[in-house]
Write a protein that holds these residues in place. Structure first.
Motif, PDB file in Angstrom:
ATOM      1  N   ALA A  72       5.096  26.601  67.634  1.00  0.00           N
ATOM      2  CA  ALA A  72       6.350  26.239  66.990  1.00  0.00           C
ATOM      3  C   ALA A  72       6.994  27.427  66.285  1.00  0.00           C
ATOM      4  CB  ALA A  72       6.116  25.099  66.001  1.00  0.00           C
ATOM      5  N   LEU A  73       6.207  28.215  65.557  1.00  0.00           N
ATOM      6  CA  LEU A  73       6.792  29.349  64.844  1.00  0.00           C
ATOM      7  C   LEU A  73       7.394  30.357  65.810  1.00  0.00           C
ATOM      8  CD1 LEU A  73       4.275  30.193  61.970  1.00  0.00           C
ATOM      9  CD2 LEU A  73       6.510  29.107  61.795  1.00  0.00           C
ATOM     10  N   ARG A  74       6.654  30.684  66.858  1.00  0.00           N
ATOM     11  CA  ARG A  74       7.156  31.651  67.836  1.00  0.00           C
ATOM     12  C   ARG A  74       8.424  31.119  68.505  1.00  0.00           C
ATOM     13  NH1 ARG A  74       6.938  34.191  72.762  1.00  0.00           N
ATOM     14  NH2 ARG A  74       6.473  36.418  72.639  1.00  0.00           N
ATOM     15  N   GLY A  75       8.446  29.822  68.760  1.00  0.00           N
ATOM     16  CA  GLY A  75       9.634  29.201  69.340  1.00  0.00           C
ATOM     17  C   GLY A  75      10.850  29.349  68.439  1.00  0.00           C
ATOM     18  N   LEU A  99       3.079  38.795  60.184  1.00  0.00           N
ATOM     19  CA  LEU A  99       2.175  39.028  61.313  1.00  0.00           C
ATOM     20  C   LEU A  99       0.845  39.544  60.784  1.00  0.00           C
ATOM     21  CD1 LEU A  99       4.606  41.007  63.659  1.00  0.00           C
ATOM     22  CD2 LEU A  99       4.183  38.558  63.635  1.00  0.00           C
ATOM     23  N   ARG A 100      -0.246  39.021  61.320  1.00  0.00           N
ATOM     24  CA  ARG A 100      -1.567  39.495  60.922  1.00  0.00           C
ATOM     25  C   ARG A 100      -2.257  40.113  62.141  1.00  0.00           C
ATOM     26  NH1 ARG A 100      -3.980  35.334  57.502  1.00  0.00           N
ATOM     27  NH2 ARG A 100      -2.324  36.021  56.144  1.00  0.00           N
ATOM     28  N   PHE A 101      -2.612  41.385  61.988  1.00  0.00           N
ATOM     29  CA  PHE A 101      -3.269  42.144  63.054  1.00  0.00           C
ATOM     30  C   PHE A 101      -4.770  42.238  62.774  1.00  0.00           C
ATOM     31  CE2 PHE A 101       1.089  43.676  63.077  1.00  0.00           C
ATOM     32  CZ  PHE A 101       1.376  43.814  64.426  1.00  0.00           C
ATOM     33  N   GLU A 130      -1.197  37.655  65.065  1.00  0.00           N
ATOM     34  CA  GLU A 130      -0.989  36.230  64.889  1.00  0.00           C
ATOM     35  C   GLU A 130       0.247  36.067  64.000  1.00  0.00           C
ATOM     36  OE1 GLU A 130      -3.231  32.323  62.967  1.00  0.00           O
ATOM     37  OE2 GLU A 130      -4.193  34.285  62.855  1.00  0.00           O
ATOM     38  N   LEU A 131       1.160  35.204  64.415  1.00  0.00           N
ATOM     39  CA  LEU A 131       2.348  34.905  63.621  1.00  0.00           C
ATOM     40  C   LEU A 131       1.953  33.856  62.587  1.00  0.00           C
ATOM     41  CD1 LEU A 131       5.380  35.257  63.100  1.00  0.00           C
ATOM     42  CD2 LEU A 131       5.800  33.561  64.896  1.00  0.00           C
TER      43      LEU A 131
END
Length: 177
Positions: free
Chosen positions: A126-129, A143-145, A159-160
């Motif tokens: 949903a967030l990426r959308g 964003l977490r790398f 990860e968003l």
């Protein structure tokens, strides 16, 4: 683990008679949105160790207004290469962030920032959308790398964690209707 907070500049004034795009200031709605996003950062306890930003006037003014809402001074590393930067330039900038910074706030422009978030987050959801639909002015993505060194971040993907628009916090900051 490295965290990147991606902040697009707030709404600028197209009515303002400036000679260069670089010099466009924020409009009043953009100023309110930036203060609102600063309050959100403060209320969510989103802290950052380093700030990298385009030196365009609208980004400078955005960060000044964010600082008001955040309640603390923000001292960016102004980088001319971030002005209207492509995804490639943004990835180069990320790789060069200091490893002493666990969390970096990156402030700049579209379409580069939107493309960066989409390129770094392969998963659907949903967030990426929401980001795919639009990364509006003054929006914030987290964003977490899964890396220890910023130089490794672009290759690993992220990860968003969150995507917040000013209108999510105050409906009056949504699109003019």
């Amino acid at each position: 683990m490295k965290t990147l907070l991606v902040l697009r500049h707030a709404k600028s004034g197209w009515d303002d008679p400036v000679a260069r795009d670089f010099d466009r200031p924020l409009n009043p709605k953009g100023q309110r949105a930036a203060v609102t996003m600063g309050r959100y950062l403060r209320d969510q306890r989103l802290h950052f160790d380093h700030v990298a930003a385009s030196p365009a006037v609208r980004v400078q003014e955005t960060l000044a207004q964010v600082a008001i809402g955040y309640g603390a001074t923000i001292a960016p590393a102004w980088d001319q290469k971030l002005y209207l930067a492509s995804v490639g330039s943004l990835l180069d900038a990320i790789e060069a962030f200091p490893d002493t910074a666990a969390t970096v706030l990156l402030a700049g422009h579209n379409p580069g920032l939107e493309e960066l978030v989409l390129d770094c987050t392969a998963e659907s959801g949903a967030l990426r959308g929401e980001v795919e639909r639009k990364f509006p002015t003054a929006a914030l993505a987290e964003l977490r790398f899964p890396v220890d060194h910023w130089a490794d971040a672009p290759a690993r993907g992220a990860e968003l964690i969150r995507f917040v628009r000013p209108r999510d916090l105050d409906p009056s900051l949504g699109p003019d209707g």
